[in-house]
Design an enzyme around this catalytic site. Structure first.
Site, PDB file in Angstrom:
ATOM      1  N   ASP A  16    -116.444  -1.611 -21.819  1.00  0.00           N
ATOM      2  CA  ASP A  16    -116.475  -1.076 -20.451  1.00  0.00           C
ATOM      3  C   ASP A  16    -115.689   0.227 -20.329  1.00  0.00           C
ATOM      4  OD1 ASP A  16    -114.196  -2.712 -21.089  1.00  0.00           O
ATOM      5  OD2 ASP A  16    -113.549  -2.426 -19.004  1.00  0.00           O
ATOM      6  N   GLU A  17    -115.990   0.946 -19.268  1.00  0.00           N
ATOM      7  CA  GLU A  17    -115.170   2.066 -18.799  1.00  0.00           C
ATOM      8  C   GLU A  17    -114.796   3.077 -19.883  1.00  0.00           C
ATOM      9  OE1 GLU A  17    -113.121   0.335 -14.791  1.00  0.00           O
ATOM     10  OE2 GLU A  17    -111.978  -0.024 -16.628  1.00  0.00           O
ATOM     11  N   ASN A  18    -115.755   3.443 -20.676  1.00  0.00           N
ATOM     12  CA  ASN A  18    -115.562   4.549 -21.612  1.00  0.00           C
ATOM     13  C   ASN A  18    -115.960   5.821 -20.878  1.00  0.00           C
ATOM     14  OD1 ASN A  18    -115.764   6.491 -23.599  1.00  0.00           O
ATOM     15  ND2 ASN A  18    -117.572   5.567 -24.574  1.00  0.00           N
TER      16      ASN A  18
END
Lengths: 470, 470
Positions: free
Chosen positions: B111-113
């Protein structure tokens, strides 16, 4: 119970499965050591040793079989001090334990041997005659000297309770006094190293002030500087009969801080009011490190209240403490290791704070009656009086509270008496016709309920004496 | 952090010393297993991975050096998915971790790269052109497929957050949906196994009712029985930014029970009032096994009150909850791993019980105004109004409470408005000249104070709307 690799039947048959593995012991010792705390084990022999005999009945002075004791007290099973096999066993076992606990001291108990198994065993009687041991004390001293040799061999300094102070014991042992200061003084004067625990039994739920004012060594009690040098210090003791994981913190803390201050302070440090003020702050700090002495009483109240609000029970507990000393035993309930510890005396803590405030306000009032203290005392009493109706409603849906109803009834009646007495005091009259009933109410309020007691009774009684004296 | 024997710099440099040893992990897994609980680890890659790069900067997409992040949020450091050495490292590391955690599933985060390091690195841009990876999503999918090969080799089923659901990913992975149900439905329809966490983020401090009414799979959302069979279940998630050892229990419990009931119940089970009734009883039972969700809020209050009685703070907290969702961040204080969590939003718990009772009484009252509810509402409001003076006295000697004074001020003003409105409602009049000031008071009471909020504002606003509508 501690795991023994040499004699695994000791912990496997002598416990209900709750024992410390040797690895856990090492962890505990290392954890304590990192914090400057020493771990000195006590293996109580020859009495208080029933659990040993479940797996090893051959160690006892009567054939057995034995089972794990679940009741509390002094029991007959005692090691046989006459058999070579007993010492062979103890040499191997104590050797194992001496290696496990690195501290230089090692405690062998030695207390509360009632001697009954020895009296009843002809072989032991014969042995005593042969060895000119004229009574059980002498036989136990014989045993203790054999144990001393084993511990010395293992590089340990032996400690025992004051029972082991007998004429024929050498002075290279430490006497820990639990029955009184007399043994301590006698032993130190004779050249024994000594430790004091008498007066510091925190399991007895006495007020912090009691311990704080217990001077370990009143001036003049020891005849010489040399004797004073034999006093190693004191130790607060927390015995486990009446505590659970949920209540133990509230028994140890914060009162033990007061004992620590006593043992590290000059004898003229005796300001109880200031001690209590600081103790309250210490209690908060102790909570920050994770102790549950302040949190758990209300948890137990919630449990007993069966999902209802706990306020009436909290109000009742403002003036309730567990019975002190050994009085909690010998009431209607027989305690055992199987009884849950989540009842009134477990929710209650020593040093009920609000009750203490009431008592000291009353004492000041009786010394110099004034309007503001009268108002305060009356306000508190009215609140306790009115709490009874709320408590009864709460108890209707909370079966665990039923046994407590009599103490709420007593508090209600006592509060009414207190208010009545304050009124008489104010009007300067003593209604003599009420006296007998009031005294009866006070007497009833002194009776324990559910191994607990109302701790404002004395303050009310003092008020009554004052009113009827005039 | 978990000990890695292959790459010890990961846990030694990537943590402040708080990591689980492999032995501890085995203990946890065995303890959970004995209770029917599975432990599935998540190692979040390629983003959210700053701590890896402290000891191993060569894994990152920019040269470093890196330090342990103490702030919270999404940060730039991201693994370099173009280097063979990255995969060699991950093959060895994930192999070690796959052996440590016996479960068949293994979570890689994903997530959230934010892609910023990739955008700024010419080598990575070159690699993308060469491999015809048209954007960062495609590059991450390339990375995920390499990881999938490693996990498959190790006999694991790969799980990732819904970000990894990209056109080029094979369907033999599990998609865990946190951003919404859309990804879950899309993935299940495409043939992926799916898990739902969206709506079950308990760290966001939303009411139990919110989670309870969050139907994981509303009727008709999946097109076929085959797609339904791909739904493995749901998982409540407790993220750790804003909890300490002292507060975590009150964040997880008892609300997670409501989520469990949701996930294991038919969709028509939706009786919120009955859920709350049973949740209160469940909370008591959870306390018996040792959880601190009911005990610790008052402990934190005691700590803040600096040795004084906590009653005024308790009364204030009847109507205060921590800010919900992600609103606690972005207020006056910037949270970090170094900030103590013992302030107002930490003492407060989701689902303030008395405030909920007030709101539901108000709702019933507005539906059908009656004397007894008016009396109750007024009684509560008068208590909150009068608490302010007591709270101010308390705060005088308690510096930790100073920052809370504005919320007590707001409650005082709001309670006065509420009482005024109840009077207007009773008399059947609406004093229009008061309206603007009342609305201003209500608006101010909605403003967060110390990352916390007054939760009776809406009930008062509903009353105001009712009064001024007539």
């Amino acid at each position: 119970r501690i795991e023994s690799k040499r004699f695994p039947k000791l912990h496997l048959l002598g416990s209900n499965g709750d024992f410390f593995s040797q690895e856990e012991v090492r962890d505990i010792v290392a954890y304590a050591d990192a914090r400057g705390i020493r771990v000195v084990p006590e293996f109580d022999i020859p009495g208080h040793a029933t659990a040993w005999f479940v797996g090893h009945p051959e160690l006892a002075s009567a054939p057995g079989p034995y089972k794990i004791e679940s009741a509390f007290g002094v029991f007959n099973p005692t090691m046989d001090p006459t058999k070579a096999s007993t010492y062979a066993f103890l040499e191997a076992f104590l050797g194992e334990m001496c290696a496990l606990f690195p501290d230089a001291y090692f405690h062998i108990g030695g207390d509360e041997n009632n001697g009954k198994q020895w009296d009843a065993n002809p072989d032991i009687q014969h042995f005593m005659q042969q060895h000119k041991l004229k009574n059980n004390h002498a036989l136990q001293s014989y045993f203790n000297q054999r144990i001393l040799a084993i511990l010395t061999e293992n590089g340990k300094q032996m400690i025992g309770w004051d029972e082991i102070l007998q004429p024929d014991m050498p002075t290279n042992i430490v006497i820990q006094s639990w029955r009184g200061k007399k043994a301590l003084i006698k032993a130190a004067n004779k050249g024994y190293d000594v430790m004091l625990s008498n007066g510091y039994y925190i399991d007895l739920c006495k007020p912090a002030a009691h311990h704080y004012l217990n001077d370990p060594l009143p001036a003049g009690s020891l005849k010489s500087e040399k004797a004073r040098a034999h006093v190693l210090g004191g130790e607060a003791t927390m015995w486990g009969e009446l505590v659970s994981r949920e209540t133990i913190d509230s028994r140890i803390w914060p009162r033990t801080c007061a004992i620590a201050e006593r043992l590290w302070s000059a004898e003229e440090v005796r300001d109880v009011a200031d001690m209590y003020r600081r103790l309250g702050l210490a209690a908060l700090r102790l909570e920050e490190v994770g102790l549950t002495h302040l949190r758990n009483p209300e948890m137990l109240m919630r449990r007993a209240c069966n999902g209802q609000g706990i306020a009436p029970l909290q109000t009742l507990l403002q003036v309730v403490e567990p019975l002190k000393g050994y009085r909690r035993h010998g009431q209607a309930i027989t305690y055992s290791t199987k009884l849950p510890l989540s009842r009134l005396p477990d929710m209650a803590v020593p040093d009920a704070q609000i009750a203490r405030g009431f008592a000291s306000t009353m004492a000041e009032f009786l010394k110099a009656p004034d309007e503001s203290r009268r108002f305060l005392l009356k306000l508190m009493l009215e609140n306790w009086r009115d709490n009874h109706a709320r408590f009864l409603r709460l108890a209707e849906q909370a079966p665990a509270l039923r046994e407590i109803i009599p103490i709420s009834t007593n508090l209600n009646a006592l509060a009414i008496v207190g208010i009545d007495l304050l009124d008489m005091q104010e009007r300067g009259v003593a209604s003599l016709e009420k006296r007998a009933l009031m005294e009866k109410t006070i007497a009833r309020a002194k009776e324990p309920v559910a191994e607990s007691e109302l701790v404002i009774v004395n303050a009310i009684e003092n008020l009554k004496n004052e009113v009827f004296l005039k």
